[in-house]
Design a protein around this motif. Sequence first.
Motif, PDB file in Angstrom:
ATOM      1  N   ARG A  24       0.810  -1.221   0.000  1.00 48.35           N
ATOM      2  CA  ARG A  24       0.000   0.000   0.000  1.00 48.35           C
ATOM      3  C   ARG A  24       0.843   1.271   0.000  1.00 48.35           C
ATOM      4  N   ALA A  25       2.145   1.153   0.206  1.00 49.06           N
ATOM      5  CA  ALA A  25       2.995   2.320   0.424  1.00 49.06           C
ATOM      6  C   ALA A  25       2.920   3.334  -0.714  1.00 49.06           C
ATOM      7  N   ALA A  26       2.975   2.862  -1.955  1.00 46.74           N
ATOM      8  CA  ALA A  26       3.061   3.772  -3.106  1.00 46.74           C
ATOM      9  C   ALA A  26       1.872   4.706  -3.205  1.00 46.74           C
ATOM     10  N   THR A  27       0.699   4.257  -2.759  1.00 43.97           N
ATOM     11  CA  THR A  27      -0.514   5.072  -2.865  1.00 43.97           C
ATOM     12  C   THR A  27      -1.036   5.535  -1.508  1.00 43.97           C
ATOM     13  N   PHE A  28      -0.289   5.258  -0.457  1.00 43.33           N
ATOM     14  CA  PHE A  28      -0.760   5.559   0.899  1.00 43.33           C
ATOM     15  C   PHE A  28      -1.120   7.027   1.066  1.00 43.33           C
ATOM     16  N   ASP A  29      -0.259   7.919   0.596  1.00 47.91           N
ATOM     17  CA  ASP A  29      -0.466   9.353   0.803  1.00 47.91           C
ATOM     18  C   ASP A  29      -1.554   9.952  -0.082  1.00 47.91           C
ATOM     19  N   LEU A  30      -2.137   9.158  -0.972  1.00 48.76           N
ATOM     20  CA  LEU A  30      -3.203   9.659  -1.827  1.00 48.76           C
ATOM     21  C   LEU A  30      -4.559   9.642  -1.124  1.00 48.76           C
ATOM     22  N   SER A  31      -4.631   8.942  -0.004  1.00 47.12           N
ATOM     23  CA  SER A  31      -5.909   8.753   0.673  1.00 47.12           C
ATOM     24  C   SER A  31      -6.160   9.807   1.737  1.00 47.12           C
ATOM     25  N   PRO A  32      -7.275  10.543   1.638  1.00 47.53           N
ATOM     26  CA  PRO A  32      -7.665  11.413   2.747  1.00 47.53           C
ATOM     27  C   PRO A  32      -7.822  10.578   4.015  1.00 47.53           C
ATOM     28  N   ARG A  60      11.606  13.960  23.511  1.00 46.19           N
ATOM     29  CA  ARG A  60      11.745  12.854  22.568  1.00 46.19           C
ATOM     30  C   ARG A  60      10.407  12.165  22.336  1.00 46.19           C
ATOM     31  N   ALA A  61      10.071  11.977  21.056  1.00 45.41           N
ATOM     32  CA  ALA A  61       8.822  11.321  20.678  1.00 45.41           C
ATOM     33  C   ALA A  61       9.119  10.141  19.770  1.00 45.41           C
ATOM     34  N   LEU A  62       8.413   9.036  19.991  1.00 44.22           N
ATOM     35  CA  LEU A  62       8.522   7.842  19.161  1.00 44.22           C
ATOM     36  C   LEU A  62       7.204   7.636  18.435  1.00 44.22           C
ATOM     37  N   ASP A  63       7.253   7.654  17.096  1.00 44.94           N
ATOM     38  CA  ASP A  63       6.077   7.425  16.262  1.00 44.94           C
ATOM     39  C   ASP A  63       6.129   5.973  15.794  1.00 44.94           C
ATOM     40  N   LEU A  64       5.250   5.144  16.356  1.00 44.38           N
ATOM     41  CA  LEU A  64       5.248   3.718  16.065  1.00 44.38           C
ATOM     42  C   LEU A  64       4.410   3.414  14.835  1.00 44.38           C
ATOM     43  N   ALA A  65       4.944   2.538  13.957  1.00 41.52           N
ATOM     44  CA  ALA A  65       4.313   2.250  12.671  1.00 41.52           C
ATOM     45  C   ALA A  65       4.100   3.566  11.935  1.00 41.52           C
ATOM     46  N   SER A  66       5.191   4.280  11.747  1.00 46.53           N
ATOM     47  CA  SER A  66       5.141   5.669  11.267  1.00 46.53           C
ATOM     48  C   SER A  66       4.729   5.806   9.815  1.00 46.53           C
ATOM     49  N   GLY A  67       4.760   4.714   9.044  1.00 45.61           N
ATOM     50  CA  GLY A  67       4.344   4.801   7.644  1.00 45.61           C
ATOM     51  C   GLY A  67       5.173   5.817   6.879  1.00 45.61           C
ATOM     52  N   THR A  68       4.491   6.689   6.157  1.00 46.74           N
ATOM     53  CA  THR A  68       5.192   7.716   5.378  1.00 46.74           C
ATOM     54  C   THR A  68       5.536   8.953   6.198  1.00 46.74           C
ATOM     55  N   GLY A  69       5.267   8.915   7.493  1.00 45.18           N
ATOM     56  CA  GLY A  69       5.706   9.990   8.373  1.00 45.18           C
ATOM     57  C   GLY A  69       4.714  11.103   8.617  1.00 45.18           C
ATOM     58  N   TRP A  87       8.090  -1.239   9.970  1.00 44.78           N
ATOM     59  CA  TRP A  87       8.735  -2.477   9.514  1.00 44.78           C
ATOM     60  C   TRP A  87       8.625  -2.660   8.007  1.00 44.78           C
ATOM     61  N   SER A  88       8.140  -1.633   7.313  1.00 39.01           N
ATOM     62  CA  SER A  88       8.073  -1.669   5.857  1.00 39.01           C
ATOM     63  C   SER A  88       9.136  -0.754   5.264  1.00 39.01           C
ATOM     64  N   GLU A  89      10.093  -1.325   4.577  1.00 40.76           N
ATOM     65  CA  GLU A  89      11.123  -0.509   3.926  1.00 40.76           C
ATOM     66  C   GLU A  89      10.505   0.409   2.878  1.00 40.76           C
ATOM     67  N   SER A  90       9.438  -0.038   2.233  1.00 39.48           N
ATOM     68  CA  SER A  90       8.770   0.791   1.226  1.00 39.48           C
ATOM     69  C   SER A  90       8.224   2.057   1.855  1.00 39.48           C
ATOM     70  N   MET A  91       7.588   1.921   3.015  1.00 40.02           N
ATOM     71  CA  MET A  91       7.082   3.087   3.729  1.00 40.02           C
ATOM     72  C   MET A  91       8.227   3.996   4.170  1.00 40.02           C
ATOM     73  N   GLN A 188     -17.145   7.983  -5.920  1.00 34.95           N
ATOM     74  CA  GLN A 188     -15.868   8.214  -5.249  1.00 34.95           C
ATOM     75  C   GLN A 188     -14.875   7.129  -5.643  1.00 34.95           C
ATOM     76  N   ALA A 189     -13.684   7.550  -6.030  1.00 34.84           N
ATOM     77  CA  ALA A 189     -12.643   6.584  -6.377  1.00 34.84           C
ATOM     78  C   ALA A 189     -12.238   5.800  -5.125  1.00 34.84           C
ATOM     79  N   PRO A 190     -12.086   4.465  -5.247  1.00 36.16           N
ATOM     80  CA  PRO A 190     -11.672   3.685  -4.080  1.00 36.16           C
ATOM     81  C   PRO A 190     -10.259   4.058  -3.646  1.00 36.16           C
ATOM     82  N   HIS A 191     -10.002   3.990  -2.348  1.00 33.59           N
ATOM     83  CA  HIS A 191      -8.694   4.335  -1.814  1.00 33.59           C
ATOM     84  C   HIS A 191      -7.713   3.184  -1.929  1.00 33.59           C
TER      85      HIS A 191
END
Length: 270
Positions: A24-32, A60-69, A87-91, A188-191
């Motif tokens: 899902r990483a490549a299109t993650f940021d396209l979704s509201p 200091r803050a830790l963002d867990l499962a940070s995805g695209t940030g 844990w996703s290198e793509s993200m 609506q286009a699917p996410h």
Amino acid sequence: MQSDRTIEANFSLREEIKAYWSARAATFDLSPGHEIFSEDERSAWHELIGKKLGRGEGRRALDLASGTGVISHLMDDLGYSVTGIDWSESMLTLARAKAASRGRSIRFHLGDAENTMEADDSYDVIVTRHLVWTLVDPSACFREWLRVLKPGGKLLIIDGDFVNTSVAEKLVIRLAALLEKTGLVKTQAPHAPAAASDTHRSILSRVHFSGGARVDAVCRLLDEAGFSPVTSDTDLRQIHKAQASHLGYFKAVARGLQHRYAIVAEKQPR
């Protein structure tokens, strides 16, 4: 004690979850609802985080499962020294590129939110968004997060029940489908592609919160893990209102009817 078969099944499910989010990483940021598309929404998130955790002031803050940030950047905006793990290198590739393009000094590295490998008492705050519903063993995970927090530190969980649908939400979804079918409103286009939706449903049926991550159940597990006090807030209207123009009217109404929440869990000072 878990049997070898249970451990193997849990590992397999966790690998499926990892593969799903990597795909899902490549299109993650396209979704509201994932990326932020307006300053109104950014301000609403700042207000929520500031209200629950306060200003960063270099803490200091830790963002867990940070995805695209996305959440990492909000924390950075508020003055936190942010580390994101996923844990996703793509993200992570996308997260690092985004931070570089915006001139941010956020650190991102490969890691497992359920076994962070971070030092004891090392972060002032931990934040997660839409992670808890995916957890295979939330009790163990919450104990891990408690270990990593400094005494007096706070955990902010932003999540929801993505399984149970209220009668009102079902009516809105059906009305939207009917109006789209008749051409009275724009479809609506699917996410996510249909295959991803099927995988999502399969994963959701096998995680701990397969019956829905209800706020009371999450709070109870946090309390049992040793957090105190644990408080919750189900009023996320300002964020949903700010997202509405990018979601479409009916999807925005449906989102506002969902069981979504913010939980703050504290680690007692020594």
